[in-house]
Design a protein around this motif. Structure first.
Motif, PDB file in Angstrom:
ATOM      1  N   ALA A   1      37.895  41.935  45.987  1.00  0.00           N
ATOM      2  CA  ALA A   1      39.199  42.570  45.765  1.00  0.00           C
ATOM      3  C   ALA A   1      39.906  42.101  44.504  1.00  0.00           C
ATOM      4  CB  ALA A   1      40.103  42.332  46.982  1.00  0.00           C
ATOM      5  N   ILE A   2      39.659  40.882  44.066  1.00  0.00           N
ATOM      6  CA  ILE A   2      40.290  40.402  42.840  1.00  0.00           C
ATOM      7  C   ILE A   2      39.672  41.049  41.619  1.00  0.00           C
ATOM      8  CG2 ILE A   2      40.534  38.384  41.339  1.00  0.00           C
ATOM      9  CD1 ILE A   2      41.089  36.719  43.811  1.00  0.00           C
TER      10      ILE A   2
ATOM     11  N   THR B   1      41.099  44.248  38.580  1.00  0.00           N
ATOM     12  CA  THR B   1      41.415  43.536  37.344  1.00  0.00           C
ATOM     13  C   THR B   1      40.555  44.045  36.205  1.00  0.00           C
ATOM     14  OG1 THR B   1      41.928  41.582  38.685  1.00  0.00           O
ATOM     15  CG2 THR B   1      41.749  41.271  36.305  1.00  0.00           C
TER      16      THR B   1
ATOM     17  N   HIS C   1      46.688  45.581  38.790  1.00  0.00           N
ATOM     18  CA  HIS C   1      45.640  44.913  39.567  1.00  0.00           C
ATOM     19  C   HIS C   1      46.193  44.102  40.733  1.00  0.00           C
ATOM     20  CE1 HIS C   1      46.597  41.364  37.052  1.00  0.00           C
ATOM     21  NE2 HIS C   1      46.198  40.701  38.088  1.00  0.00           N
TER      22      HIS C   1
ATOM     23  N   LYS D   1      44.510  36.805  35.375  1.00  0.00           N
ATOM     24  CA  LYS D   1      44.909  36.504  36.751  1.00  0.00           C
ATOM     25  C   LYS D   1      45.869  35.317  36.780  1.00  0.00           C
ATOM     26  CE  LYS D   1      43.933  38.114  40.060  1.00  0.00           C
ATOM     27  NZ  LYS D   1      44.538  39.246  40.808  1.00  0.00           N
TER      28      LYS D   1
ATOM     29  N   THR E   1      44.699  44.776  44.244  1.00  0.00           N
ATOM     30  CA  THR E   1      43.986  43.701  44.936  1.00  0.00           C
ATOM     31  C   THR E   1      44.537  43.554  46.356  1.00  0.00           C
ATOM     32  OG1 THR E   1      43.384  42.436  42.953  1.00  0.00           O
ATOM     33  CG2 THR E   1      43.623  41.192  44.998  1.00  0.00           C
TER      34      THR E   1
ATOM     35  N   SER F   1      42.503  44.260  49.821  1.00  0.00           N
ATOM     36  CA  SER F   1      42.412  43.169  50.796  1.00  0.00           C
ATOM     37  C   SER F   1      42.992  43.576  52.135  1.00  0.00           C
ATOM     38  CB  SER F   1      43.157  41.941  50.260  1.00  0.00           C
ATOM     39  OG  SER F   1      42.645  41.539  49.009  1.00  0.00           O
TER      40      SER F   1
END
Length: 368
Positions: free
Chosen positions: A105-106, A110, A207, A128, A211, A215
């Motif tokens: 998910a990150i 991104t 993002h 991030k 994210t 999630s």
């Protein structure tokens, strides 16, 4: 404000309820952090969410013209390829355990937003880190001492946005920032500083919230096994499931407005200048709008009426891209690892934040 109709009414009446405080820090920077920002030349401002008409109308018109379905369609193959690559890498682990946040998910949104804006995907971890500092400085509750390292990172973040605009003006690279620079040169009314501010906002919102959406989607769906299995059997139900996730477990649970003049909301008198907290998480579960609102149901007929992306003139510009990415993720996870399960006896933990809500990790297991 927590009732559906009241929240939507505030979003709709932008003349009475200003968005100028939407990005205001919950705790004002202390003296040392202010000095870091000032001496670092930090002059970033909201891309759109905290601006008001006519400025908001002018900038949004320019950005929206470049931020359309052509770009979404061009990005879809890359998004899907990234999802498949990351999932297959996770599934290679001999221990058959993973974390759907750090493993999937990150990175997916991104990489998507960095590519869209013409930034270097290799800087993923740096962006991030910058974004985490922006969230902490805007919605966190930091001491004056704790703010200082975050202030330094915001200066770095802002200078990278300025660099992206300057670089786009010297090349023909295909990116949203490049499109905005070329639109400006063609006569569209937007300044370099405004383009950099749009970049500053989108690199975060594009993002961080997606994210959270991914999630939340995977954790909630896996927790409702019968509905997960329904998506495994019929991927055509996934778009509706994403809307139900946005209603039931939105990434953004509160947003802010400020009364420009005295008003009445839901029978409550609100004085001019009052700051108003809009509790989207509550509005999306208002029993006056949604039957059995606490029940997660991917077949809910009116799930799309959620307020997760706001409403009115500030409706999220990137909503289609966010939903597209979440849809692709759920499609590929249900296809490649339909028997994925939440790790047993591991409660999900959530970060302390006024506006954003998402699990810090989603531990999963799978059979051999």
């Amino acid at each position: 404000m927590s009732r559906y109709e009241d929240v939507r009414a505030v979003f709709t009446d932008w003349e009475t309820f200003s968005s100028a405080n939407a990005q205001a820090p919950v705790r004002e920077p202390g003296a040392q952090a202010r000095r870091v920002l000032r001496e670092g030349g930090f002059t970033a401002y909201s891309g759109l969410s905290a601006r008001v008409p006519p400025e908001h109308t002018r900038i949004r018109k320019v950005v929206q013209r470049q931020f359309g379905r052509r770009r979404y369609r061009a990005l879809e193959p890359q998004i899907r390829a990234n999802v498949v690559r990351l999932l297959k890498r996770m599934l290679l682990r001999a221990e058959r355990t993973g974390d759907l946040v750090s493993d999937l998910a990150i990175d997916v949104p991104t990489i998507t937003i960095l590519t869209l804006l013409g930034a270097d995907p290799a800087m993923l971890s740096t962006f991030k880190r910058w974004s985490a500092s922006r969230a902490a400085m805007t919605w966190g509750d930091l001491s004056a001492e704790e703010q200082v390292p975050h202030a330094h990172r915001l200066v770095e973040y802002w200078h990278e946005c300025l660099r992206l605009v300057a670089e786009a003006g010297q090349s023909e690279r295909d990116s949203l920032v490049g499109d905005l620079v070329r639109a400006q040169r063609g006569g569209d009314p937007i300044s370099d500083h405004e383009i950099a501010s749009v970049c500053y906002s989108l690199l975060f919102a594009g993002h961080e919230t997606t994210t959270a959406l991914i999630s939340n989607a995977l954790s909630v769906l896996l927790a409702h096994r019968e509905q997960w299995d329904s998506l495994v059997a019929d991927a055509g139900k996934i778009p509706g499931a994403i809307d139900e996730v946005l209603r039931h477990s939105p990434a953004v649970i509160t947003w802010r407005r400020q009364a420009r003049r005295a008003a009445t909301i839901g029978g409550v008198e609100v004085p001019a200048g009052a700051n108003i907290l809009l509790v989207l998480g509550s509005a999306n579960r208002d029993e006056r709008r949604f039957v059995d609102p606490d029940v997660f149901d991917i077949h809910r007929g009116n799930a799309r009426e959620h307020l997760a992306f706001g409403f009115g003139i500030h409706y999220c510009l990137g909503s289609v891209l966010a939903k597209t990415q979440a849809k692709i993720v759920v499609e590929e996870v249900t296809r490649l690892c339909p028997h994925l399960r939440l790790a047993p006896d591991v409660p999900l933990a959530y970060g302390a934040n006024l506006s954003l809500r998402a699990p810090l990790s989603v531990p999963v297991t799978w059979a051999g």
